[in-house]
Design a protein around this motif. Structure first.
Motif, PDB file in Angstrom:
ATOM      1  N   VAL A 143       0.816  -1.210   0.000  1.00  0.00           N
ATOM      2  CA  VAL A 143       0.000   0.000   0.000  1.00  0.00           C
ATOM      3  C   VAL A 143       0.856   1.268   0.000  1.00  0.00           C
ATOM      4  O   VAL A 143       1.775   1.402   0.808  1.00  0.00           O
ATOM      5  CB  VAL A 143      -0.921   0.024   1.233  1.00  0.00           C
ATOM      6  CG1 VAL A 143      -1.752   1.311   1.260  1.00  0.00           C
ATOM      7  CG2 VAL A 143      -1.827  -1.183   1.248  1.00  0.00           C
ATOM      8  N   VAL A 144       0.533   2.198  -0.919  1.00  0.00           N
ATOM      9  CA  VAL A 144       1.145   3.521  -0.890  1.00  0.00           C
ATOM     10  C   VAL A 144       0.379   4.358   0.126  1.00  0.00           C
ATOM     11  O   VAL A 144      -0.797   4.653  -0.055  1.00  0.00           O
ATOM     12  CB  VAL A 144       1.111   4.189  -2.279  1.00  0.00           C
ATOM     13  CG1 VAL A 144       1.675   5.606  -2.202  1.00  0.00           C
ATOM     14  CG2 VAL A 144       1.900   3.355  -3.286  1.00  0.00           C
ATOM     15  N   SER A 145       1.040   4.736   1.207  1.00  0.00           N
ATOM     16  CA  SER A 145       0.372   5.402   2.327  1.00  0.00           C
ATOM     17  C   SER A 145       0.714   6.877   2.454  1.00  0.00           C
ATOM     18  O   SER A 145       0.182   7.568   3.317  1.00  0.00           O
ATOM     19  CB  SER A 145       0.719   4.685   3.639  1.00  0.00           C
ATOM     20  OG  SER A 145       2.118   4.498   3.748  1.00  0.00           O
ATOM     21  N   GLY A 146       1.597   7.384   1.600  1.00  0.00           N
ATOM     22  CA  GLY A 146       1.950   8.795   1.661  1.00  0.00           C
ATOM     23  C   GLY A 146       2.596   9.274   0.374  1.00  0.00           C
ATOM     24  O   GLY A 146       3.376   8.530  -0.244  1.00  0.00           O
ATOM     25  N   ILE A 147       2.232  10.483  -0.054  1.00  0.00           N
ATOM     26  CA  ILE A 147       2.823  11.108  -1.230  1.00  0.00           C
ATOM     27  C   ILE A 147       3.167  12.543  -0.864  1.00  0.00           C
ATOM     28  O   ILE A 147       2.332  13.257  -0.300  1.00  0.00           O
ATOM     29  CB  ILE A 147       1.859  11.100  -2.434  1.00  0.00           C
ATOM     30  CG1 ILE A 147       1.456   9.668  -2.796  1.00  0.00           C
ATOM     31  CG2 ILE A 147       2.484  11.789  -3.638  1.00  0.00           C
ATOM     32  CD1 ILE A 147       0.379   9.592  -3.873  1.00  0.00           C
ATOM     33  N   ALA A 148       4.376  12.979  -1.152  1.00  0.00           N
ATOM     34  CA  ALA A 148       4.799  14.345  -0.829  1.00  0.00           C
ATOM     35  C   ALA A 148       5.493  14.949  -2.037  1.00  0.00           C
ATOM     36  O   ALA A 148       6.375  14.329  -2.631  1.00  0.00           O
ATOM     37  CB  ALA A 148       5.736  14.343   0.383  1.00  0.00           C
ATOM     38  N   ILE A 396      -3.733  10.627  -1.795  1.00  0.00           N
ATOM     39  CA  ILE A 396      -3.959  11.566  -2.895  1.00  0.00           C
ATOM     40  C   ILE A 396      -3.186  12.832  -2.578  1.00  0.00           C
ATOM     41  O   ILE A 396      -3.244  13.346  -1.466  1.00  0.00           O
ATOM     42  CB  ILE A 396      -5.454  11.899  -3.080  1.00  0.00           C
ATOM     43  CG1 ILE A 396      -6.295  10.622  -3.207  1.00  0.00           C
ATOM     44  CG2 ILE A 396      -5.650  12.784  -4.304  1.00  0.00           C
ATOM     45  CD1 ILE A 396      -7.797  10.887  -3.264  1.00  0.00           C
ATOM     46  N   GLN A 397      -2.456  13.341  -3.560  1.00  0.00           N
ATOM     47  CA  GLN A 397      -1.659  14.552  -3.342  1.00  0.00           C
ATOM     48  C   GLN A 397      -1.783  15.474  -4.548  1.00  0.00           C
ATOM     49  O   GLN A 397      -1.761  15.013  -5.693  1.00  0.00           O
ATOM     50  CB  GLN A 397      -0.184  14.193  -3.119  1.00  0.00           C
ATOM     51  CG  GLN A 397       0.756  15.375  -2.980  1.00  0.00           C
ATOM     52  CD  GLN A 397       0.438  16.228  -1.765  1.00  0.00           C
ATOM     53  OE1 GLN A 397       0.181  15.719  -0.697  1.00  0.00           O
ATOM     54  NE2 GLN A 397       0.460  17.535  -1.942  1.00  0.00           N
ATOM     55  N   THR A 406      -2.268   9.771  -7.244  1.00  0.00           N
ATOM     56  CA  THR A 406      -2.990   8.795  -6.433  1.00  0.00           C
ATOM     57  C   THR A 406      -2.094   7.588  -6.182  1.00  0.00           C
ATOM     58  O   THR A 406      -1.365   7.140  -7.068  1.00  0.00           O
ATOM     59  CB  THR A 406      -4.284   8.326  -7.127  1.00  0.00           C
ATOM     60  OG1 THR A 406      -3.968   7.767  -8.417  1.00  0.00           O
ATOM     61  CG2 THR A 406      -5.258   9.485  -7.310  1.00  0.00           C
ATOM     62  N   GLY A 407      -2.146   7.068  -4.952  1.00  0.00           N
ATOM     63  CA  GLY A 407      -1.396   5.870  -4.598  1.00  0.00           C
ATOM     64  C   GLY A 407      -2.333   4.827  -4.037  1.00  0.00           C
ATOM     65  O   GLY A 407      -3.173   5.141  -3.188  1.00  0.00           O
TER      66      GLY A 407
END
Length: 426
Positions: A143-148, A396-397, A406-407
């Motif tokens: 799971v992608v849990s963070g996008i910065a 989502i970032q 989206t991850g």
């Protein structure tokens, strides 16, 4: 790893003036039978400014002049809203949405559909006009849990439950490096040159300008959410605490400042607006904290399941939950928040994110546990489109220039873009 620094994230208004002749809504689309591809007219309703509605609640203390998401607000008065309604006044006609195939083909996702163009299900990662997918970033295993994406930086950071952070070059789309952390990433944000990563029992802080790396060892359990306000870093943790650190410029360190107690279960979402901190929790409540005193001033109890995400827009607070609702909160004369509108969905809701389309109109992105993301106009909640994924979208970032990311649970990161020209299904 030498990474570029970034400045403070902002939600930017996008695009320039719009040609008035293209601002007409298609008559045939309203009737549900437009066959023109592409159609020169809009296939959606035009939002208008807030008008008086049935709500008797008066809003105070949230609104600002930019109609933006999150951030400080100046005081103003509102008398009602048009949440969930078509625009155009009392004489506006009832709008029928055109019938569309809105389910993605599971065999196409697996790469094995034999029907090709004859398949009655979607062979596309999205449904709707005005946006398209630019590329897909592969590499994460869970799971992608963070996008910065710090503004001013050429790098995108993604964190995952596979215990890694990946750094991507925004120009080439290539992975520039993989940072192995030895623990699942629960969340990730950036602020200025700093990137913060929430993990079990710790927050990692990296200064991408000076290559400084700090470990903030105070949390109890997994860190699910973080937000920065002024010089304070807040972290929502598994035990229900919200921990705060203050940055000391002399020592170049983050020092423990406070522990906010009140939630009985994990804090999974945090947002700042109107000099308030809002926290969504597994205990089904939202708590409102005064940022000056760090005291809880109200507890919101309208949700019946985990409050997964909270978001500020204009004078409103929006929240979504596994109880399949998005609730819109407004401050009354007394200063307390009350629900002014409830939007119902068919599935549990996971993440809210706000941005503006290419015409500078506010859009709400909302992911649900049926592996999709809904795109809604605000405040009407008219659906603009839908994004699909192999598994639930947990991150989502928003980026600059109409970009958003989206991850999902399969480890895929997709890059999307709002176009100034009408587009078919991406």
């Amino acid at each position: 790893m030498d990474l570029d620094s970034g400045n403070k994230r902002v939600f930017q208004r996008l695009g320039g003036p719009v040609d008035p002749k293209n601002q007409k809504v298609c008559f045939h689309w309203r009737a549900g039978n437009c066959t023109r591809h592409p159609c020169p007219y809009l296939h959606r309703e035009l939002p208008t400014p807030f008008s008086n509605g049935s709500s008797s609640k008066r809003a105070h203390g949230f609104v600002d002049d930019s109609s933006g998401f999150s951030g400080p607000r100046t005081r103003t008065n509102y008398t009602g809203s048009t949440w969930g309604r078509s625009h155009g006044g009392a004489n506006s006609r009832t709008i029928r949405k055109p019938e569309r195939v809105s389910k993605i083909c599971k065999y196409w996702v697996q790469g094995s559909c034999g029907y090709g163009e004859q398949c009655r299900f979607l062979h596309s990662w999205s449904l709707g006009e005005g946006f398209s997918m630019l590329t897909q970033l592969e590499g994460h295993q869970k799971v992608v849990s963070g996008i910065a994406l710090p503004s001013g930086s050429n790098n995108l950071y993604t964190g995952s439950k596979d215990e890694t952070v990946r750094v991507w070059n925004c120009q080439s789309g290539q992975c520039m490096g993989v940072i192995n952390l030895g623990g699942e990433v629960g969340c990730m944000i950036s602020e200025g040159p700093w990137v913060f990563v929430g993990m079990p029992n710790i927050v990692k802080a990296w200064n991408t300008q000076t290559s400084t790396e700090l470990s903030l060892s105070w949390p109890v359990g997994q860190v699910y959410a973080m937000v920065v306000s002024s010089d304070l870093l807040f972290a929502g943790t598994q035990d229900g605490s919200i921990l705060a650190w203050k940055f000391n410029a002399v020592t170049n360190c983050f020092e423990p400042a406070a522990s906010l107690k009140g939630h009985t279960l994990g804090v999974v979402s945090l947002v700042v607006g109107a000099n308030r901190l809002y926290s969504g929790s597994m205990d089904c409540t939202i708590r409102v904290w005064n940022l000056e005193t760090l005291q809880c001033i109200q507890t919101l109890k309208e949700h019946t399941a985990v409050v997964m995400s909270v978001l500020c827009w204009d004078q409103f607070l929006l929240s979504c939950s596994l109880d399949q609702t998005i609730k819109v909160w407004v401050a009354t004369e007394s200063g307390n928040l009350e629900v002014t509108y409830t939007h119902n969905e068919e599935h549990g809701l996971l993440t809210l994110c706000g941005m503006h389309d290419s015409e500078a109109k506010p859009i709400l992105l909302c992911s649900s546990n049926d592996n999709s993301v809904h795109l809604y106009d605000l405040p009407s909640f008219t659906e603009r489109g839908k994004i699909f994924a192999k598994q639930e979208v947990r991150a989502i970032q928003v980026g600059p220039g109409g970009l958003f990311f989206t991850g999902d649970g399969a480890g895929q990161v997709k890059v999307w873009h709002w176009s100034t020209e009408p587009t078919a299904n991406a």
